[in-house]
Scaffold this active site. Structure first.
Site, PDB file in Angstrom:
ATOM      1  N   LYS A   1       0.673  -0.914  -0.142  1.00 34.10           N
ATOM      2  CA  LYS A   1       0.221  -0.068  -0.118  1.00 34.10           C
ATOM      3  C   LYS A   1       0.963   1.139  -0.102  1.00 34.10           C
ATOM      4  CE  LYS A   1      -4.087   1.928   2.475  1.00 34.10           C
ATOM      5  NZ  LYS A   1      -4.422   1.632   3.791  1.00 34.10           N
TER       6      LYS A   1
ATOM      7  N   SER B   1      -9.859   1.359   2.098  1.00 38.45           N
ATOM      8  CA  SER B   1      -8.787   2.432   1.376  1.00 38.45           C
ATOM      9  C   SER B   1      -7.735   1.535   0.732  1.00 38.45           C
ATOM     10  CB  SER B   1      -8.715   3.573   2.199  1.00 38.45           C
ATOM     11  OG  SER B   1      -7.553   3.003   3.200  1.00 38.45           O
TER      12      SER B   1
ATOM     13  N   SER C   1      -9.917  -0.646   6.617  1.00 39.84           N
ATOM     14  CA  SER C   1      -9.296  -0.994   5.295  1.00 39.84           C
ATOM     15  C   SER C   1      -8.824  -1.660   4.949  1.00 39.84           C
ATOM     16  CB  SER C   1      -7.956   0.266   5.557  1.00 39.84           C
ATOM     17  OG  SER C   1      -9.012   1.617   5.188  1.00 39.84           O
TER      18      SER C   1
END
Lengths: 476, 483
Positions: free
Chosen positions: A66, A141, A165
């Site tokens: 990420k 996310s 997330s």
């Protein structure tokens, strides 16, 4: 496979780079593909195997990161304009541990800006699309990481989970995603959103792979003062122990707001666990109903402070103006997107003199009550079961202009963050629209072993999920 | 201070701790290095970095608390949020409502006691310098920030509003500096900024009145400016009140050159710091064992050191006013161990104190390194009359330069040898014969006559280039006078 010499790390990497090349135009899982660096790492793994050296637990396994995990010399953007041009001079602890385990890092994945969002649509670099249906969101996310794993761009990915997330995009993309107990994985080098809630965790195609990745990244780190001082239990070792004699509580509050097709899958998973020898009962923890409200006071409060440093003085974007204060304002106005600004303003407000006790401190009291509620449930339950998200993947654009509806996507995942407890999302068939459904297993602090072995049983009983078929080129 | 008024003063003192590394990272805590060389992701506040508390800094904070008679409590850290370019994270990690040290006091040399409300830990900011003529942010062409100081450990010591004069505030600052140095926690250098003092000042007409509205004065770079600024500020407030106006609570800046305070910001402009618990750190809970271990390593505090010298003087008949000043000087310069060891070796406390306060103090750095055995030997020679006071001072100067040595050999090398009784007697006789008028008046005695002893002693000293022992000269003069 790589350690045994069956496959070379370079071959495996090239297959995945080819898949990314072919499919990421349609998905946009990656902000940056670090092909050259990945090739260097793969060559080094192959050299170690040839030389008879230990190449590590994840030898030659491609991993996507990420884009809020710091990587030395490699841009780390948090999908925000404000970090434009910034290259961290250091690696996050999890990145160091991946390197040491022989993993091959293929790139940085797209995300909601500063992890604020549930659809990856608040990214400054455009949304990621769900590989199962590119007209749908991948969740967020960590949407880029979930989509990368679902699309076969990388078998493993790291995400961060502040209010769901990791788990919510895992559910929407049909992959496994786990948020570990707060403090089990070092946050050093994770760009902070809400420090008391943030936790790094694995996304994978199977529960076993998620357990393996958790084993590699977990454990005490002197660079994170909130990192727990305890030996890391090997999650992978207990995966096949089964659920005989365990009690699973189906959390009624999580079923209340969920779509009927999602609820049906949760009941089906519960039946599968009962069939495998678990005692299944319905459980109520009324306090979790207040989780969403508490979260949207605590997380923005911490974020307003964490994101203050993006002021144009030291790194990233700077928009010049006549003096320092004006430069700060101009930089932040241009560099942050609408959702980030909304949360900074909300967070600044709830911490302000005269309002702090009514909002922030009240939310902290709710947080304590939620922990107490879970503790009560865990007196007689080993794990809790519920949906991960109330619905399957929704259409791009459907909720992005309606923040409150978007926030409801995380209603089932937020309580675990507030409590600091572990929770995992496991794919379990599809909804009426044919899109993946995830069921969630929650456990008390440091119960990753239990949560993972229950997850393995759920996984084994799950209806098959068709692999996504990607069309080359950009989506229409 | 205008009659009919009383001032009320409280001081907030920031002191930099003398640790090897910074408060939350491993960067060197060094003053004066090239800009932005002692920095890392943590003290630059780079995204993703996290603070880790420095154990030595905690120990020095506890040492300060112990030295200031505080309770040492479990404590937490908060974030104090405000934007400023030299603040790397745009918040400062500081202790807020649960500080490590509370409820202490500091006893001043004049016997008064000042309460210590708290002494808490926090991190320092970087330093901004503004290019352009003014040197201040307004009107500068551009600014540069040096983050070497960012994250340097500080302890902020907040006194109770217990002081009632600028002299007492100066004494407090001086005594606190001595305590910080004695505890090993800080350099206490106001000029270099390792000790920074802010003063809260208000005035009232009577001790029975409630406290007046206070103003906080910043930018006090010496104990002298502290005193001047307080005097100026009290006069300013009195003038306002006497003119029928009110004092507005505000922060004021001391302008050293103009000798006045000017408004920096008023209460309405005060920042809302939005303090909240620092989620990246855990509570600090020192156990009794650790607290005791720190207390055990703490040296003697200045007040105890002064009392020790006064006790020595009292054992030999009492301490005069000037000797009390000498005690203060000697303790302030941390030379009292020299006095104590000399007295233990048999030298009179008066002589040991005088030589230390008057001569050794001239080069205190060297004196602190001086071999106490050599110092004792020298003072013993002087007391026995083997060398004169003048000669002893000359040998001491050499001892200080060399850090030690054999004072007897050094005296001999300088040609300082005690004069034989015969040679002294003949020199005295020569001087007496050469000054018959003065000798006559000396022999008449009385107050005027006796004073001429000094005249003759001076001439003998001149004739012997300081080699004569003053006491022996006096004895010989009295013998010649016949009593």
């Amino acid at each position: 496979m790589v350690s045994s010499g069956e496959w070379s790390a370079v071959d495996i990497l090239e297959q995945h780079l080819a898949a990314i090349e072919a499919g990421d135009g349609a998905v946009h899982a990656f902000n940056l593909v670090t092909a050259d660096l990945a090739r260097e790492q793969a060559v080094e793994v192959d050299r170690k195997v040839a030389a008879g050296e230990d190449p590590g637990l994840l030898a030659g396994v491609p991993v996507a990161l990420k884009d809020n995990l710091c990587t030395r010399g490699v841009p780390t953007t948090c999908s925000s304009r404000i970090l434009e041009g910034w290259r961290p001079p250091y690696d996050a602890t999890v990145v160091t541990r991946l390197r040491e385990a022989g993993a091959v890092m293929v790139g940085k994945t797209n995300m909601d800006e500063f992890a604020m969002g549930s659809s990856t649509e608040t990214s400054a670099f455009g949304p990621t699309r769900n590989p199962h249906d590119t007209s749908r969101v991948p969740g967020g996310s960590s949407g880029g990481s979930a989509a990368a794993v679902a699309a076969g761009f990388a078998p493993l990915a790291l995400g961060s989970d502040t209010g769901g997330s990791i788990r919510q995009p895992a559910a929407l993309c049909g992959v496994v995603g786990m948020k570990p107990t707060y403090g089990t994985v070092s946050r050093y080098g994770l760009v902070a959103f809400a420090s008391s809630l943030d936790q790094i965790g694995p996304l994978a195609t199977s529960v076993a792979d998620a357990a393996l990745l958790f084993d590699v990244i977990g454990g005490n780190d002197l660079l994170d003062s909130t990192s727990l001082h305890r030996p890391t239990p090997r999650a992978l070792a207990v995966l096949d122990d089964g659920v005989d004699g365990l009690t699973v509580g189906v959390l009624s509050e999580f079923l209340d707001g969920a779509a009927p097709d999602v609820v049906a899958r949760v009941h089906q998973a519960a039946e599968a666990l009962a069939g495998a020898g678990a005692r299944v009962e319905e459980v109520s923890v009324p306090e979790v109903a207040f989780g969403l409200s508490a979260y949207y006071l605590i997380a923005p409060g911490e974020a307003s402070s964490n994101l203050a440093r993006y002021d144009g003085v030291r790194y990233g974007l700077r928009v010049d103006a006549e003096d320092v204060a004006a430069m700060n304002t101009a930089t932040r106005s241009a560099g942050f997107g609408a959702e980030v600004k909304r949360r900074i303003m909300l967070g600044t407000y709830v911490l302000s003199a005269g309002y702090m006790d009514a909002y922030y401190n009240q939310a902290l009291r709710v947080r304590t009550r939620i922990i107490e509620g879970f503790t009560r449930a865990y007196h007689h339950c080993d794990v809790l079961l519920g949906p991960t998200a109330p619905t399957t993947a929704f259409a791009l654009g459907a909720k992005v202009d309606d923040p409150l509806t978007m926030y409801l996507s995380d209603v089932c995942t937020i309580p675990s963050n507030l409590a600091g407890h572990p929770a995992i999302s496991v794919p379990f068939g599809t909804g009426d629209d044919g899109l993946p459904v995830g069921v969630q297993l929650l456990g008390p602090a440091l119960s990753e072993g239990t949560v993972l072995k229950v997850a393995a049983v759920v996984e084994a009983a799950a209806p098959p999920l068709a692999a996504p078929v990607l069309v080359e080129g950009t989506p229409t | 201070m205008k009659p009919g008024w009383e001032m009320v003063i409280g001081l907030e003192v920031h002191c930099e701790l003398k640790t090897a590394t910074k408060l939350f990272c491993g960067c060197p805590n060094m003053f004066g290095d090239e800009a932005n060389t002692n920095v890392c992701p943590v003290c630059l506040g780079l995204p993703g970095s996290l603070p880790v508390l420095n154990q030595k800094a905690v120990e020095l904070a506890m040492a300060i608390g112990t030295a200031l008679n505080c309770e040492i409590l479990p404590s937490t850290f908060h974030r104090k949020n405000y934007f400023y370019p030299d603040q790397a994270k745009d918040y400062q990690i500081s202790q807020y409502d649960e500080p490590i040290n509370v409820n202490g006091h500091l006893d001043l040399p004049d016997g008064s006691r000042v309460g210590i409300e708290r002494a808490h830990m926090e991190e320092d900011t970087g330093k901004t310098s503004h290019a352009g003529s003014s040197g201040r942010i307004h009107g500068s062409d551009y600014s540069l920030v040096d983050y070497n100081r960012s994250g340097v450990p500080l302890v902020e010591i907040v006194s109770a509003p217990d002081m009632r004069s600028s002299a007492q505030a100066r004494a407090y600052a001086g005594e606190l500096r001595a305590v910080l140095v004695a505890s090993g926690a800080s350099d206490g250098k106001m000029e270099e900024g390792s000790m920074r003092v802010d003063a809260n000042v208000s005035v009232r007409r009577s001790v029975d009145d409630p406290f007046g509205t206070r103003c906080e004065i910043k930018n006090l770079n010496s104990v002298r400016s502290l005193g001047r600024a307080i005097e100026y500020e009290a006069d300013r407030q009195i003038a306002l009140i006497e003119a029928g106006e009110v004092v507005v609570q505000q922060t004021r800046h001391w302008d050293e050159d103009a000798g006045r305070t000017v408004t920096l910001r008023s209460k309405e402009d005060a920042y809302d710091y939005r303090y909240f618990l620092e989620p990246d750190l855990v509570p600090l809970v020192p156990d009794a064992e650790w607290i005791d271990a720190v207390a055990d390593t703490l040296g003697m505090m200045p007040a105890v050191r002064r009392a020790r010298l006064v006790r020595l003087l009292e054992e030999s008949g009492g301490a005069s006013e000037s000797q009390l000043d000498q005690v203060a000087t000697v303790v302030d310069l941390r030379l009292d161990d020299l006095v104590v060891s000399a007295v233990a070796g048999g030298v009179s406390s008066g002589l040991a104190l005088a030589r230390t306060a008057n001569e050794a103090a001239n080069d205190a750095d060297a004196a602190r390194r001086l071999d106490p055995a050599a110092y004792l030997a020298l003072l013993t020679m002087e007391a026995a009359g083997t060398v004169s006071a003048t000669q002893a001072k000359a040998v001491l100067a050499d001892l200080l330069v060399r850090g030690g040595g054999d004072p007897a050999a050094m005296a001999k090398a300088k040609g300082f040898e005690a004069m034989s009784e015969d040679s002294l007697a003949s020199t005295v006789a020569e001087v007496v014969v050469a000054h018959p008028d003065e000798w006559g008046r000396y022999c008449e005695g009385g107050e005027k006559g006796d004073k001429l002893a000094g005249f003759f002693t001076g001439l003998v000293m001149k004739a012997t280039r300081g080699q004569a022992n003053g006491k022996a000269v006096a004895t010989e003069l009295q013998r010649l006078r016949g009593g």
